[in-house]
Design a protein around this motif. Structure first.
Motif: not given
Length: 910
Positions: A234-252
């Motif tokens: 998806y990132r390759t197709a959308a032109g999104i950098a591969h080094d950004l990483g994802t956050a994790v949200s812990i939600v009640t």
């Protein structure tokens, strides 16, 4: 030393800004889009479940270490969890008042469905019992528990969904019900037991009872999902950098499946397909969020929520408008209603079609929510393509049978019956009214008539600037080239892909936007360039851009289309294309074949009226706008049949002669053989080891001066004719492939004398220019001297790229160049986007050196890069006067040029 802060509560936005600053982009970079927006919704007082976000920096550190949380991160998670416990008056893992949470991914840029989420974390044998006591709803609790086991098994442990789904199917069958919602508490309790058995069978250990272990493993899994295949693709197709990483949200956890006063849904503040200004979305009563998107149950339109839960709907509608006004952008929101109370789980910029994007941007600007500059910058130039070419219905492609993939060189959808040569394509289209896809190993200029007649073009060889690609873009024909897995057998009139065979006349569908070839007929949709919102947006773009946008056009109909799409002039008329018409090619071939000057002059004299007529047509359409006509450029062998084909045809004729019975047939065959033999000998004599660097362009004009003299006479006779009709004309004559100033001096002196003679004969003066095409490195290096004898430069970036890199563009794009890009040797395809460091430097040098000689020197580009947004940005930066591209790329170029000017302005103001 103070431990780095990895975890931020939803109410700690100030702490985030202390770490990264006030910039919204930086906040999103640290918390991810989901975490940043949850924190912002909390800041403005919206009802968001309590929670916290583990930063993208923690994800990158985790991935870099090979799978270890960074120092202090987990302790910060536990501390943040205690804060949530205090705010909710619940305890994680407690058998009294258990707290349940979700673990959700959220990168800087929205990647819907590409990474992982786990819900209902914290359920185990003890907390299930506690939840049943508290809710008095065992069915709800066991349903939640089975969801946790299935999601945890799938996301964290990589277990396929099939064994879990098989259990549910068996449960429905045993209960005699159709839907999951009809299963009883007892049935779900048995499903839980079976799910635990599935989990153990696939992992060799029991489902974890420890809630903290569940949370830790889920967090690790979400981090790892950043590098999952679908996320990377998806990132390759959308032109999104591969080094950004994802956050994790812990939600009640809040629950929409606790009864009929509960619901869950997804909605957008505007229609994502059309852009209409009303809420659009779906919801389910008594359901959990995943049910809305999973297709398990038939969803209801969001408008019906107004009747079912009027208070919650009114509150949601108010929040939706507040969020759109706050973010000044269409929002895509997730919500849950638990026991009548509305909770907002997410907001993000909504995905939309190109048509919707344009309408929304324009209406927001007209409404004062954003300014016009923001509206123009909000639309990607590539989105304009969707207004210019037919597109496949997404439902059709989802069910289509994939045949092959190639280079997506000319966007749009095309459906037709396969024809393997130009004559067949033209005959089927014109005489029989068929829709045709012309398929060839590669195309040549004399295939143009078939290409024009066809709905689309497919080749098994060739690159982005191959003949097929150039013509396809010129005439807006969807095209896929270089589909190397296809073998086209012209003798037996079929093509094969592996063991699959497509015969001539069978239907195929090609998607020039994605480079995909399908079997059979797929349904298409045709967007409309006359969209009023697009017209308004492009008019704003024209106010901001400083770069001219011209068009490459060879015929009057091309010029009319270019004007309709907003072109300001013709930057390239390829005069040789006019010679390939069926009533002209014989004269041109006669000019090539003869050794006698008289015959050559006669042939050229026969061509003169045709060229004059064509040029006059262009001048009439352009109504005083500049028209740059490039004198003949390709080598002469391209105007003759292929040498290999000629040899094969001669062999076939001789076999037929051997078996001929009557004298009339023998005489006819002998005449054909003589003609073919003459063609063969001339084609052999013109054959060059590297014809692209051989006798062509200015060299051909010097070698056969009568040829280019005839063209100049045709140009100026046409100009005089049109001026007499009361129409202003501005011809600009371009001499191609100049490498040494002496070539230009020699050729221009001859041609200018001819131009002067024509004007004298007609008793009038025509404002004109003579210029040079800069497509060889030496020309760029000596541009100051060339500018002494040229009034404009036009950079032929196709050949300039080829000669700078020393790479054959047609061969490389289906060969080693692909490997070069995949392995990172080259960051991008230099034939698709201008090479800044090499070709860009040559252009920069040529412009600066040329303007030291002539400060007002007009400089533009007319290669295929003229329609590429990144290349257009570079052209703006280098101070070019204009870019010239296919008529179908003109609207794209107008917007891209505006983007370049606005970003340059922003850069200078900071």
């Amino acid at each position: 030393m103070q431990t780095k802060k990895w975890v931020f509560g939803f109410d700690e936005l100030d702490a985030v800004k202390n770490q990264v600053g006030e910039d919204v982009d930086a906040v999103r970079g640290l918390l991810g889009g989901k975490g940043a927006n949850l924190a912002e919704m909390v800041r403005i007082g919206l009802p968001v479940p309590h929670g916290f976000t583990v930063s993208t920096e923690a994800c990158n550190a985790f991935l870099k270490s090979g799978g270890t949380f960074p120092k202090g991160m987990w302790d910060q998670v536990l501390s943040a969890l205690q804060t949530v416990e205090a705010k909710t008056d619940k305890r994680f893992g407690s058998d009294d008042s258990p707290l349940l949470v979700s673990c959700r991914s959220g990168a800087k840029f929205s990647m819907p469905g590409m990474m992982d989420t786990v819900l209902n974390i914290g359920l185990n044998s003890q907390t299930v019992a506690a939840m049943i006591r508290l809710t008095d709803d065992p069915r709800f609790v066991y349903d939640a528990y089975r969801r946790l086991i299935q999601m945890f098994g799938s996301v964290v442990m990589g277990i396929d969904d099939e064994p879990f789904e098989a259990v549910i199917t068996a449960a429905r069958r045993a209960a005699g019900v159709e839907n999951d919602t009809e299963l009883s508490a007892e049935a779900w309790q048995q499903v839980v037991l079976h799910f635990k058995a599935v989990y153990r069978r696939h992992t060799t250990h029991d489902f974890p009872e420890d809630p903290l272990k569940q949370l830790k493993m889920a967090t690790e899994a979400v981090f790892k999902s950043w590098n999952g295949k679908r996320a990377v693709d998806y990132r390759t197709a959308a032109g999104i950098a591969h080094d950004l990483g994802t956050a994790v949200s812990i939600v009640t956890m809040v629950f929409g499946n606790m009864g009929d006063d509960c619901a869950t849904g997804v909605a957008m503040t505007r229609n994502g397909s059309t852009g209409e200004n009303h809420l659009e979305g779906d919801y389910l009563t008594n359901a959990q969020g995943e049910d809305v998107v999973a297709g398990i149950r038939m969803t209801r339109d969001i408008s019906l929520l107004k009747e079912e839960m009027p208070a919650a709907y009114t509150e949601f509608e108010r929040i939706a408008r507040l969020l759109e006004n706050h973010y000044r952008e269409m929002q895509d929101m997730e919500f849950t209603i638990e026991k009548g109370k509305l909770w907002m789980l997410q907001t993000r910029d909504g995905k939309r079609t190109a048509q919707a994007a344009v309408r929304i941007a324009v209406e927001m600007a007209d409404g004062g929510l954003i300014d016009r500059q923001t509206a123009v910058l909000r639309i990607k130039p590539e989105q304009v393509d969707f207004f210019l070419h037919p597109q496949f219905d997404p439902k059709a492609t989802a069910g289509g049978r994939l045949l092959a993939r190639g280079l997506n060189v000319s966007p749009g959808a095309a459906v037709g019956q396969v024809a393997f040569d130009a004559n067949m394509a033209e005959s089927w289209a014109k005489n029989d009214g068929k829709s045709v896809i012309m398929a060839r190993p590669e195309t040549k200029p004399d295939d143009v008539h078939g290409m024009l007649a066809a709905q689309g073009i497919l080749t098994s060889r060739g690159g982005r600037t191959s003949h097929a690609a150039l013509v396809a873009r010129q005439f807006g024909k969807p095209a896929v080239v270089g589909a190397s897995t296809i073998t086209i057998d012209l003798t037996n009139r079929l093509m094969t892909v592996g063991n699959h065979t497509i015969h001539e006349g069978e239907w195929i569908s090609i998607d020039g936007t994605t480079g995909v070839v399908y079997e059979g007929k797929l349904e298409t949709m045709v967007p409309d360039i006359k969209d009023p919102w697009l017209i308004k947006l492009l008019s704003w773009a024209d106010e901001f851009r400083t770069l001219g946008v011209w068009a490459n056009a060879d015929y009057p109909q091309d010029a009319r289309r270019a004007l309709e799409y907003g072109a300001q002039g013709i930057g390239l008329c390829r005069s040789e294309h006019m010679f390939f018409e069926t009533d002209r090619l014989p004269h041109f071939q006669r000019m090539i074949l003869t050794d006698y000057p008289v015959e050559r002059r006669e042939a050229l004299a026969a061509l003169l009226p045709f060229q004059r007529q064509d040029f006059a047509g262009l001048f009439r359409v352009m109504q005083g706008r500049p028209v740059i006509i490039r004198l003949i450029d390709p080598p002469l062998h391209e105007f003759l049949p292929d040498l290999v084909e000629l040899v094969s045809e001669l062999a076939d004729l001789k076999i037929r002669l051997k078996h001929a019975a009557d004298m009339a047939a023998i005489d006819t065959l002998l005449a054909e053989i003589r003609q073919k033999e003459l063609l063969r000998k001339r084609a052999q004599s013109l054959r060059e080891a590297n014809p692209m660097l051989g006798l062509r362009g200015v060299r051909l004009g010097i070698y056969i001066p009568e040829l280019t003299t005839m063209q100049v006479r045709a140009i100026f006779e046409a100009a005089c004719m049109v001026v007499k009709e009361g129409i202003d004309v501005h011809p600009e004559v371009m001499i191609p492939l100049t490498s040494h100033v002496n070539e230009l001096i020699r050729q221009r002196s001859v041609l200018e004398a001819e131009a002067r003679a024509v004007m004298t004969e007609n008793g009038m003066e025509i404002a004109y220019k003579f210029g040079s095409m800069i497509e060889l490195p030496r020309a760029a290096l000596t541009a100051d001297r060339i500018a002494d004898h040229a009034e404009f430069f036009s950079f032929g970036t196709n050949d300039l790229t080829q000669t700078t890199f020393g790479i054959s563009r047609d061969d490389a794009e289906t060969g080693f160049l692909i490997e070069y890009m995949e392995s990172g040797i080259l960051p991008a395809n230099p034939f698709a986007t201008l090479d800044r460091d090499g070709v860009g430097e040559l252009i920069d040098m040529a412009v600066k050196r040329g303007r030291t000689t002539k400060p007002a020197l007009e400089c533009g580009i007319c290669g295929e890069h003229g329609g590429d947004p990144k290349s257009i940005a570079l052209c703006h930066e280098l101070g070019l006067s204009y870019v010239s591209c296919s008529p179908f790329r003109v609207p794209v170029a107008r917007l891209a040029a505006a983007h370049a000017a606005l970003r340059d302005k922003q850069k200078k103001s900071t």
